[in-house]
Design an enzyme around this catalytic site. Structure first.
Site: not given
Ligand code: DGL
Length: 266
Positions: A9-10, A42, A73-74, A187
């Site tokens: 993930d980020s 994002g 992470c979406n 998210c």
């Molecule tokens: N956790 C990430 C998602 O599911 C995004 C968070 C970010 O902007 O880094 O989209």
């Protein structure tokens, strides 16, 4: 030999997915990678994200030799997953907004999708709505701040109710005598704030967290846990190279992390 799953993930949001995967496959070795040096995803263009994540994933695969990679992470799944699948041969599991099950379950036929600005802007998400919204009116809500607030919360900082309430307010639509009854958490960071989201909602709704479905998909691919096997190591890597302080370490432990590895990239 135990299997290795790399969960990516980020930042800290993928922990909400890791928790479900650890529960489903406690025997497996897990490497959780938070690309916090590039957070928030994002806020980046698709081109930048692809240029960042594709080579980084190559280094991570080389170093940790996972059997399967979960893009928890979406924002990254929607934009980078096709490039990862094209470049690397191992299986990837991604996460995309759970619009289909949410619309199938909604009774008021008013569903909101809460994600990063990038996720709600993408054609991919709009196509999911065209294909699966059925008779539901779907409201897309792009939040600039909520992932950062969720990170700060897990790091032990105090977050004002008003800041969270302002981010979720556009999800609550009351129109033509029907109110939103289902909010898709698109998210993986947002379930870190689950208690606060439920408390600050103007009225009760069903919050759809995709983590259990992602863990089920992984088990479909990898198979079930080996019975009576010792607990696997669950390690975390942060690309910033940061070493978590005591408060964050306690937060990570709550999600199953029991070791910290060295960063591979900055
Ligand atoms: N956790 C990430 C998602 O599911 C995004 C968070 C970010 O902007 O880094 O989209």
């Amino acid at each position: 030999m135990s299997q290795t799953f790399l969960v990516f993930d980020s930042g800290l949001g993928g922990l909400t997915v890791l928790r479900e995967i650890v529960a489903a496959r406690p025997d497996a070795h897990m490497v959780y990678v938070g690309d916090d040096a590039f957070f928030p995803y994002g806020g980046h263009t698709e081109t930048k994200l692809v240029a960042r994540v594709v080579p980084l994933m190559g280094e991570l695969i080389e170093r940790h030799r996972p059997d399967i990679v979960v893009i928890a992470c979406n924002t990254a799944s929607i934009q980078v997953l096709p490039h990862l699948r094209e470049r690397y041969t191992l299986p990837f599991v991604g996460t995309v907004p759970a619009i289909k099950p949410a619309c199938a379950a909604s009774r008021s036929k008013r569903v909101s999708v809460l994600g990063t600005e990038a996720t709600v802007a993408r054609e991919y998400t709009r196509r999911l709505i065209r294909d699966f919204a059925r008779d539901c009116a779907v409201t897309l809500v792009g939040s600039r701040r909520l992932a950062g607030l969720a990170e700060a919360h897990l790091q032990g900082q105090s977050i004002a109710d008003a800041d969270i309430a302002a981010e979720i307010a556009p999800c609550f639509v009351d129109q033509d005598g029907e109110r939103t009854d289902t909010v898709v958490l698109a998210c993986t960071h947002y379930p870190l704030l689950m208690d606060r989201l439920a408390r600050l909602a103007p009225w009760p709704v069903t919050w759809v967290d995709p983590a259990p479905a992602i863990a089920r998909r992984l088990v479909d691919l990898a198979g079930p846990a080996e019975p009576a096997t010792a607990r696997g190591q669950v390690e975390a890597v942060f690309t910033s190279g940061k070493h978590p302080d005591a408060r964050l370490a306690a937060g990570l432990a709550r999600f199953g992390i029991n070791a910290l590895a060295d960063a591979t990239a900055n």
